[in-house]
Write a protein that holds these residues in place. Sequence first.
Motif, mmCIF file in Angstrom:
data_model
loop_
_atom_site.group_PDB
_atom_site.id
_atom_site.type_symbol
_atom_site.label_atom_id
_atom_site.label_comp_id
_atom_site.label_asym_id
_atom_site.label_seq_id
_atom_site.Cartn_x
_atom_site.Cartn_y
_atom_site.Cartn_z
ATOM 1 N N PRO C 90 0.809 -1.234 0.000
ATOM 2 C CA PRO C 90 0.000 0.000 0.000
ATOM 3 C C PRO C 90 0.832 1.269 0.000
ATOM 4 O O PRO C 90 0.398 2.306 -0.534
ATOM 5 C CB PRO C 90 -0.828 -0.123 1.269
ATOM 6 N N TYR C 100 -4.738 -1.001 4.179
ATOM 7 C CA TYR C 100 -5.208 -1.969 3.179
ATOM 8 C C TYR C 100 -6.125 -1.345 2.134
ATOM 9 O O TYR C 100 -6.387 -1.949 1.112
ATOM 10 C CB TYR C 100 -5.945 -3.130 3.845
ATOM 11 N N ASN C 102 -5.468 0.767 0.096
ATOM 12 C CA ASN C 102 -4.730 1.085 -1.121
ATOM 13 C C ASN C 102 -4.073 -0.126 -1.753
ATOM 14 O O ASN C 102 -3.163 0.015 -2.560
ATOM 15 C CB ASN C 102 -3.650 2.138 -0.816
ATOM 16 N N LEU C 103 -4.534 -1.324 -1.393
ATOM 17 C CA LEU C 103 -3.991 -2.505 -2.048
ATOM 18 C C LEU C 103 -4.384 -2.494 -3.521
ATOM 19 O O LEU C 103 -5.504 -2.115 -3.866
ATOM 20 C CB LEU C 103 -4.529 -3.774 -1.375
#
Lengths: 126, 105, 145
Positions: C90, C100, C102-103
Amino acid sequence: MAEMFLARYVYLMVIVLLAIGLWGMLGKRNLLKKLIGMNIFQTAIFLFFIEGATKLGGSVPVISPELGMEAARYVNPLPHVLILTGIVVSISLTGVALAFLIVIYRKYKTLDDRAIMLKMKEETSE
Amino acid sequence: MKWVNALIMLLFIALMLYATSGLPGHADPQAPANVHVSPTYIEDSVEDTHTPNIVTAVLADYRGYDTLGETVVIFTAGLACVLILMRRKAGDKGTLSEHHRSGHM
Amino acid sequence: MIKERYQSIIVQVICSLLIPFIQLFALYVIFHGHYGPGGGFQGGVLLAVSIILQRLYLGTEVSYRKFPPKLAPALGAIGMLVFGLAGVIPMLFGGAFLDYGNLPIPWVHGAELRALGILIVEIGIGMAVFGTLVLIFDSLIGEGW
């Protein structure tokens, strides 16, 4: 006075466990028994945290549609998280301590703390 | 020595009993630990993470950094266990303790 | 110490029947951690317990061929790597560490993505705990290492 302690009976049980663990660490001469005492002490601390998490009328901290989103309906989840990680650390601590005990036993052929101290003194004086 | 231990135990139990009087009562919903941070977690976790189990949400998301450190700790403990107990292979056949006793170290 | 197979037919049959169910329950505990009690730590401990039970009743000579002791630290390290990557990736996509949301999984968004990130992290924790506990047991019984 007595009423106050009766209303906090869980703390009394925790104190009994803490005292058993402390006595195991202080009074016993076998290193393995000291380790067991330390484990009992840790368990008492876990119980203390879980007791602090309870709420009157609180359910398990899993949100369900019947109970809604109100904070008063669920017990405090934060101590559960801390203790979950604490239990795992206690397991790994026990593992490392057992490894050290095995090494000590290989070297000195005993786990009695005073006998180990005597042998260590003999070694240094030689 | 026995007397010192008994004295320490008595002092410890007295201190714990004294500290008990300052703690909140059994299952008190208005205890300081239950009103300060945890209501935010309970009310926001489903909206933030779509995870009904608040313990999992706090463990892996809100406090993920804490859990990362925790996992590092147990993995290091496992490696330390192996390193403490590993017998020597190259050079001498003896264990570490025999090596000590023969006075090389 | 426990090189030989345990010499009792009852123990052998019961253990060999029990172990697959323990492992199945462990997977259930890991993957159902979002909706009920459970998670990576508990599921990892259950998986490790199944391997330890196998070591106890089969003896290390056979059990080391089924689950080699060198596999345990590798599993633990892979679990740590999964957790670490779930934290670092991320950052590459403009988020914070362990964020998470920005996964880089394009068809999942928002809170659903966070739930997926939690699942990935729980799998990493489960593998790390599994490997570490088997590693501690193997080093304590003192064969193979």
